[in-house]
Design a protein around this motif. Structure first.
Motif, mmCIF file in Angstrom:
data_model
loop_
_atom_site.group_PDB
_atom_site.id
_atom_site.type_symbol
_atom_site.label_atom_id
_atom_site.label_comp_id
_atom_site.label_asym_id
_atom_site.label_seq_id
_atom_site.Cartn_x
_atom_site.Cartn_y
_atom_site.Cartn_z
ATOM 1 N N GLY A 147 -1.017 -5.489 -12.416
ATOM 2 C CA GLY A 147 -1.647 -4.097 -12.100
ATOM 3 C C GLY A 147 -1.101 -3.650 -10.871
ATOM 4 N N GLN A 148 -1.894 -2.619 -10.456
ATOM 5 C CA GLN A 148 -1.502 -1.804 -9.258
ATOM 6 C C GLN A 148 -2.355 -2.497 -7.955
ATOM 7 N N ALA A 149 -3.579 -2.101 -8.019
ATOM 8 C CA ALA A 149 -4.233 -2.815 -6.662
ATOM 9 C C ALA A 149 -5.754 -2.618 -7.088
ATOM 10 N N PRO A 150 -6.515 -3.635 -6.308
ATOM 11 C CA PRO A 150 -7.973 -3.440 -6.841
ATOM 12 C C PRO A 150 -8.705 -2.089 -6.457
ATOM 13 N N MET A 156 0.185 -5.657 -7.731
ATOM 14 C CA MET A 156 1.169 -5.184 -6.594
ATOM 15 C C MET A 156 0.653 -5.681 -5.393
ATOM 16 N N ALA A 157 -0.601 -5.139 -5.034
ATOM 17 C CA ALA A 157 -1.399 -5.471 -3.812
ATOM 18 C C ALA A 157 -2.651 -6.054 -4.263
ATOM 19 N N PHE A 158 -3.110 -7.088 -3.524
ATOM 20 C CA PHE A 158 -4.441 -7.959 -3.620
ATOM 21 C C PHE A 158 -5.662 -7.273 -3.149
ATOM 22 N N LYS A 163 -6.759 11.923 -2.325
ATOM 23 C CA LYS A 163 -7.346 13.161 -3.079
ATOM 24 C C LYS A 163 -7.228 13.008 -4.359
ATOM 25 N N SER A 164 -6.592 12.392 -5.154
ATOM 26 C CA SER A 164 -6.459 12.259 -6.584
ATOM 27 C C SER A 164 -6.681 10.853 -7.268
ATOM 28 N N GLY A 165 -7.449 10.210 -6.614
ATOM 29 C CA GLY A 165 -7.752 8.701 -6.955
ATOM 30 C C GLY A 165 -7.576 7.787 -5.951
ATOM 31 N N ASP A 166 -7.372 6.599 -6.208
ATOM 32 C CA ASP A 166 -7.051 5.263 -5.259
ATOM 33 C C ASP A 166 -5.542 5.426 -4.834
ATOM 34 N N LEU A 167 -5.522 5.283 -3.440
ATOM 35 C CA LEU A 167 -4.356 5.394 -2.893
ATOM 36 C C LEU A 167 -3.089 4.120 -3.495
#
Length: 196
Positions: free
Chosen positions: A43-46, A87-89, A96-100
Motif C-alpha cells: 500500500g501507500q502509508a498508514p 511504501m512507508a511504515f 489539504k486533500s487527504g493523507d500526505l
C-alpha cells in the motif's frame, strides 16, 4: 532467509526513527510480514486510524480491501499467509486533500531487504500510485491506466486503486474493475491461501 533472519530485520524496521523530525507524531512503523507469506499487500502509508491502532488496514479501506479479496479479518491478519508492507511504515500526516504521500526515506532503506525476506510471495497487490511507481516502474502513468493494464503483470502482481471510501467516484466510472478484476483477484487469493 528463514524466520530467525527476518525477525531482526522486523525489529530494526519497527525501531526506525529516520523520519522522526518530519512526522506529525512519534514514529510507529506498521507492517505485517513472514517468510511463509504468499500474498503481499503493498500500500501507500498508514492512515491516522492505523497509526493509533498499530494494525494495518484497520479502517474502512481495510474493510473494502478484504471484501475485494473475498476474505475475513482472521485470514487477512494471518501473517503466515499475508504480508502487509506499505511504501512507508509510518503515518505521514494530513494535507489539504487527504493523507500526505509516503515519506521518501522509507522505501530505499527497507523495501528491498524486506521483499527479499519473503520468497514465497505469489501475488503482490500494488495499491495506489506510489506503490505502482515502485513495483511496476514500466506501468502506465495513471492509476486508472495501470489498473486497466492489469493482465500484463498478472498473476504475480495486481495493480489496484486505493480501497478508500474517497474512491467511490473512481469505482463508479470504472465498472469493468468490479466485473473483471475482482473475480480474478478473489480466485487467485483463494488459490494461494488454500495451498497452505
Amino acid at each position: 532467509m528463514d524466520a530467525a533472519t527476518l525477525a531482526p530485520l522486523l525489529h530494526r524496521i519497527r525501531a526506525c526513527e529516520r523520519c522522526r523530525s518530519v512526522l506529525p507524531h512519534a514514529p510507529r512503523p506498521v507492517l505485517q510480514a513472514s517468510v511463509s507469506a504468499r500474498i503481499l499487500i503493498a500500500g501507500q502509508a498508514p492512515g491516522r486510524r492505523v497509526h493509533a491502532s498499530g494494525l494495518p488496514f484497520d479502517d474502512p479501506s481495510g474493510e473494502r480491501l478484504r471484501a475485494w479479496m473475498g476474505i475475513g479479518r482472521d485470514r487477512f491478519y494471518d501473517a503466515a499467509r499475508i504480508a502487509i508492507a506499505p511504501m512507508a511504515f509510518c503515518y505521514p500526516g494530513t494535507g489539504k486533500s487527504g493523507d500526505l504521500p509516503p515519506r521518501p526515506e522509507c522505501a530505499p532503506a527497507w523495501r528491498q531487504p524486506l521483499l527479499s525476506a519473503m520468497p514465497q510471495i505469489g501475488l503482490t497487490l500494488v495499491i495506489g500510485r506510489y506503490a505502482q511507481a515502485w513495483h511496476l516502474p514500466e506501468a502506465p502513468a495513471t492509476v486508472t491506466e495501470c489498473v486497466r493494464a492489469w493482465r500484463q503483470v498478472w498473476p504475480q502482481q495486481l495493480p489496484l486503486p486505493h480501497p478508500s471510501p474517497r474512491n467511490q467516484r473512481w469505482l463508479r466510472r470504472n465498472p469493468w474493475f468490479e466485473a473483471e478484476v475482482l473475480p480474478a483477484l478473489r480466485s487467485r487469493v483463494a488459490e494461494l491461501l488454500d495451498c497452505l
